[in-house]
Design an enzyme around this catalytic site. Structure first.
Site, PDB file in Angstrom:
ATOM      1  N   LYS A  20       0.849  -1.298  -0.031  1.00  0.00           N
ATOM      2  CA  LYS A  20       0.029   0.147  -0.127  1.00  0.00           C
ATOM      3  C   LYS A  20       0.970   1.344   0.038  1.00  0.00           C
ATOM      4  CE  LYS A  20      -3.754  -2.328   2.483  1.00  0.00           C
ATOM      5  NZ  LYS A  20      -4.567  -2.291   3.589  1.00  0.00           N
ATOM      6  N   ARG A 131      -0.622 -14.687   4.094  1.00  0.00           N
ATOM      7  CA  ARG A 131      -1.484 -14.192   5.138  1.00  0.00           C
ATOM      8  C   ARG A 131      -0.730 -14.301   6.530  1.00  0.00           C
ATOM      9  NH1 ARG A 131      -5.789 -10.714   3.979  1.00  0.00           N
ATOM     10  NH2 ARG A 131      -6.752 -11.202   6.030  1.00  0.00           N
ATOM     11  N   THR A 137      -4.861  -7.853  10.708  1.00  0.00           N
ATOM     12  CA  THR A 137      -5.243  -6.567  10.137  1.00  0.00           C
ATOM     13  C   THR A 137      -4.893  -5.409  10.898  1.00  0.00           C
ATOM     14  OG1 THR A 137      -7.387  -7.770   9.087  1.00  0.00           O
ATOM     15  CG2 THR A 137      -7.108  -5.128   9.173  1.00  0.00           C
ATOM     16  N   ARG A 148       3.171  -6.699   9.396  1.00  0.00           N
ATOM     17  CA  ARG A 148       2.548  -5.649   9.973  1.00  0.00           C
ATOM     18  C   ARG A 148       3.034  -5.630  11.657  1.00  0.00           C
ATOM     19  NH1 ARG A 148      -3.362  -7.555   7.566  1.00  0.00           N
ATOM     20  NH2 ARG A 148      -3.425  -6.089   5.621  1.00  0.00           N
ATOM     21  N   ASN A 168      -1.718  -0.160   7.214  1.00  0.00           N
ATOM     22  CA  ASN A 168      -1.223  -1.436   7.740  1.00  0.00           C
ATOM     23  C   ASN A 168      -0.306  -2.225   6.455  1.00  0.00           C
ATOM     24  OD1 ASN A 168      -3.318  -2.310   5.957  1.00  0.00           O
ATOM     25  ND2 ASN A 168      -4.351  -3.347   7.507  1.00  0.00           N
ATOM     26  N   HIS A 171      -1.694  -5.333   1.365  1.00  0.00           N
ATOM     27  CA  HIS A 171      -3.091  -6.100   1.195  1.00  0.00           C
ATOM     28  C   HIS A 171      -2.782  -7.424   0.665  1.00  0.00           C
ATOM     29  CE1 HIS A 171      -6.712  -7.763  -0.658  1.00  0.00           C
ATOM     30  NE2 HIS A 171      -6.297  -8.179  -1.692  1.00  0.00           N
TER      31      HIS A 171
HETATM   32  P1  GDP Z   1      -6.904  -7.215   5.431  1.00  0.00           P
HETATM   33  O1  GDP Z   1      -7.619  -8.488   4.660  1.00  0.00           O
HETATM   34  O2  GDP Z   1      -6.168  -7.691   6.578  1.00  0.00           O
HETATM   35  O3  GDP Z   1      -6.526  -6.213   4.636  1.00  0.00           O
HETATM   36  O4  GDP Z   1      -8.461  -6.670   6.187  1.00  0.00           O
HETATM   37  P2  GDP Z   1      -9.951  -6.340   5.429  1.00  0.00           P
HETATM   38  O5  GDP Z   1     -10.060  -6.937   4.322  1.00  0.00           O
HETATM   39  O6  GDP Z   1     -10.922  -6.685   6.643  1.00  0.00           O
HETATM   40  O7  GDP Z   1      -9.941  -4.599   5.435  1.00  0.00           O
HETATM   41  C1  GDP Z   1      -9.521  -4.003   4.336  1.00  0.00           C
HETATM   42  C2  GDP Z   1      -8.626  -3.073   4.699  1.00  0.00           C
HETATM   43  O8  GDP Z   1      -9.426  -1.974   5.362  1.00  0.00           O
HETATM   44  C3  GDP Z   1      -7.708  -2.910   5.935  1.00  0.00           C
HETATM   45  O9  GDP Z   1      -6.421  -3.794   5.478  1.00  0.00           O
HETATM   46  C4  GDP Z   1      -7.640  -1.524   6.583  1.00  0.00           C
HETATM   47  O10 GDP Z   1      -6.922  -0.815   5.710  1.00  0.00           O
HETATM   48  C5  GDP Z   1      -9.120  -1.117   6.356  1.00  0.00           C
HETATM   49  N1  GDP Z   1      -9.827  -1.498   7.546  1.00  0.00           N
HETATM   50  C6  GDP Z   1     -10.556  -2.739   8.233  1.00  0.00           C
HETATM   51  N2  GDP Z   1     -11.009  -2.418   9.414  1.00  0.00           N
HETATM   52  C7  GDP Z   1     -10.829  -1.072   9.578  1.00  0.00           C
HETATM   53  C8  GDP Z   1     -11.485  -0.266  10.700  1.00  0.00           C
HETATM   54  O11 GDP Z   1     -12.262  -0.569  11.304  1.00  0.00           O
HETATM   55  N3  GDP Z   1     -11.105   1.264  10.471  1.00  0.00           N
HETATM   56  C9  GDP Z   1     -10.507   1.742   9.512  1.00  0.00           C
HETATM   57  N4  GDP Z   1     -10.251   2.974   9.593  1.00  0.00           N
HETATM   58  N5  GDP Z   1      -9.986   0.971   8.607  1.00  0.00           N
HETATM   59  C10 GDP Z   1     -10.215  -0.500   8.685  1.00  0.00           C
HETATM   60 MG    MG Z   2      -9.079  -8.455   3.192  1.00  0.00          MG
END
Ligand code: GDP
Ligand code: MG
Length: 194
Positions: A20, A131, A137, A148, A168, A171
Site C-alpha cells: 500500500k 497471510r 489486520t 505488520r 497496515n 493487502h
Molecule cells: P485485511 O484483509 O487484513 O487487509 O483486512 P480487511 O479486508 O478486513 O480490510 C481491508 C482494509 O480496510 C484493511 O487492511 C484496513 O486498511 C482497512 N480497515 C479494516 N478495518 C478497518 C476499521 O475498522 N477502521 C478503519 N479505519 N480501517 C479499516
Molecule cells: Mg481482506
C-alpha cells in the site's frame, strides 16, 4: 481430476499482494518482498502502479457480508477501547452497513493516495502462507515476526477518528477464490511468469 493435475494445481497456488502507499512511503518495498522470498515463495509478477479509483473499487468486495464486516471492525475496536461516538452526528451514517461503506470509501481514497506495488506470488499454500507472513489486520494485534507486527504501528482508533483507513502496509488475498479474481484484475495473463 487425476493426482498429477491435483499436484500441479497445488504447487502452483497463486496469491496477490499489494504494498500500500504507506509501505512505499516508508521505503519498505525491498524488505517486504524479501520476506516472501525467504519463505521460499516465488515472485511470478511484479509492478509499480498508480491505481485508479475504479480499479480499487473493483478490487475490494461489494458484498453485504464484507462491507458489514468493515463496519463491525470499526465498532468492535471502539467498544474494546471505550471510545464514545455518535454514528449519525460524527460519521453521518445510521447503521453498520453504511458505516462499512464509509470505511470502504476511506480505503479507496487511501489506496489512490500514492503508488502501489503489485506482486503475484506462487507456491505451496501461497494464500495462507502469505497471510501468515503479513499478520492480522490491526497492527497492534499483529505479532512480532509478521510484516505488520514488525513495521506497522498505526492505530485503528486514530484511523477511525481521523476518518481514514488503517495504514497496515499490505493487502493480501483472503482466500483462493479472492486471489484468482484479484490476480485477474491486476495482471494480464502474459505479465505472469510460468
Ligand atoms: P485485511 O484483509 O487484513 O487487509 O483486512 P480487511 O479486508 O478486513 O480490510 C481491508 C482494509 O480496510 C484493511 O487492511 C484496513 O486498511 C482497512 N480497515 C479494516 N478495518 C478497518 C476499521 O475498522 N477502521 C478503519 N479505519 N480501517 C479499516
Ligand atoms: Mg481482506
Amino acid at each position: 481430476m487425476d493426482i498429477n493435475n491435483n499436484l500441479k494445481k497445488f504447487k502452483k497456488e497463486r496469491t496477490l499482494v499489494l504494498i500500500k502507499p504507506d509501505g512505499i512511503e516508508r521505503g519498505l518495498i525491498g524488505e517486504i518482498i524479501s520476506r516472501f522470498e525467504r519463505a521460499g515463495l516465488k515472485i511470478v509478477g511484479l509492478g509499480i502502479v498508480r491505481a485508479t479509483k475504479n480499479l480499487i473499487d473493483k478490487h475490494y468486495p461489494k458484498t453485504r457480508e464484507w462491507i458489514e464486516n468493515l463496519g463491525n471492525n470499526f465498532i468492535k475496536t471502539c467498544q474494546e477501547n471505550n471510545i464514545k461516538y455518535d454514528l449519525k452526528k460524527d460519521f453521518g451514517v445510521n447503521d453498520v452497513y453504511n458505516l462499512g461503506l464509509l470505511v470502504r470509501k476511506w480505503l479507496i481514497d487511501f489506496m489512490c493516495s500514492g503508488p502501489i506495488v503489485k506482486i503475484a506470488i506462487e507456491g505451496n499454500h501461497a494464500v495462507e502462507v502469505v497471510r501468515k507472513i503479513v499478520g492480522p489486520t490491526l497492527p497492534y494485534k499483529a505479532p512480532p515476526g509478521t510484516i505488520r507486527g514488525d513495521f506497522a504501528i498505526d492505530s485503528p482508533i486514530v484511523a477511525n477518528l481521523e476518518k481514514r483507513a488503517i495504514k497496515n502496509l499490505i493487502h493480501a488475498s483472503g482466500n483462493i477464490k479472492e486471489a484468482q479474481y484479484e490476480l485477474k484484475i491486476w495482471f494480464r495473463k502474459d505479465e505472469l511468469i510460468d
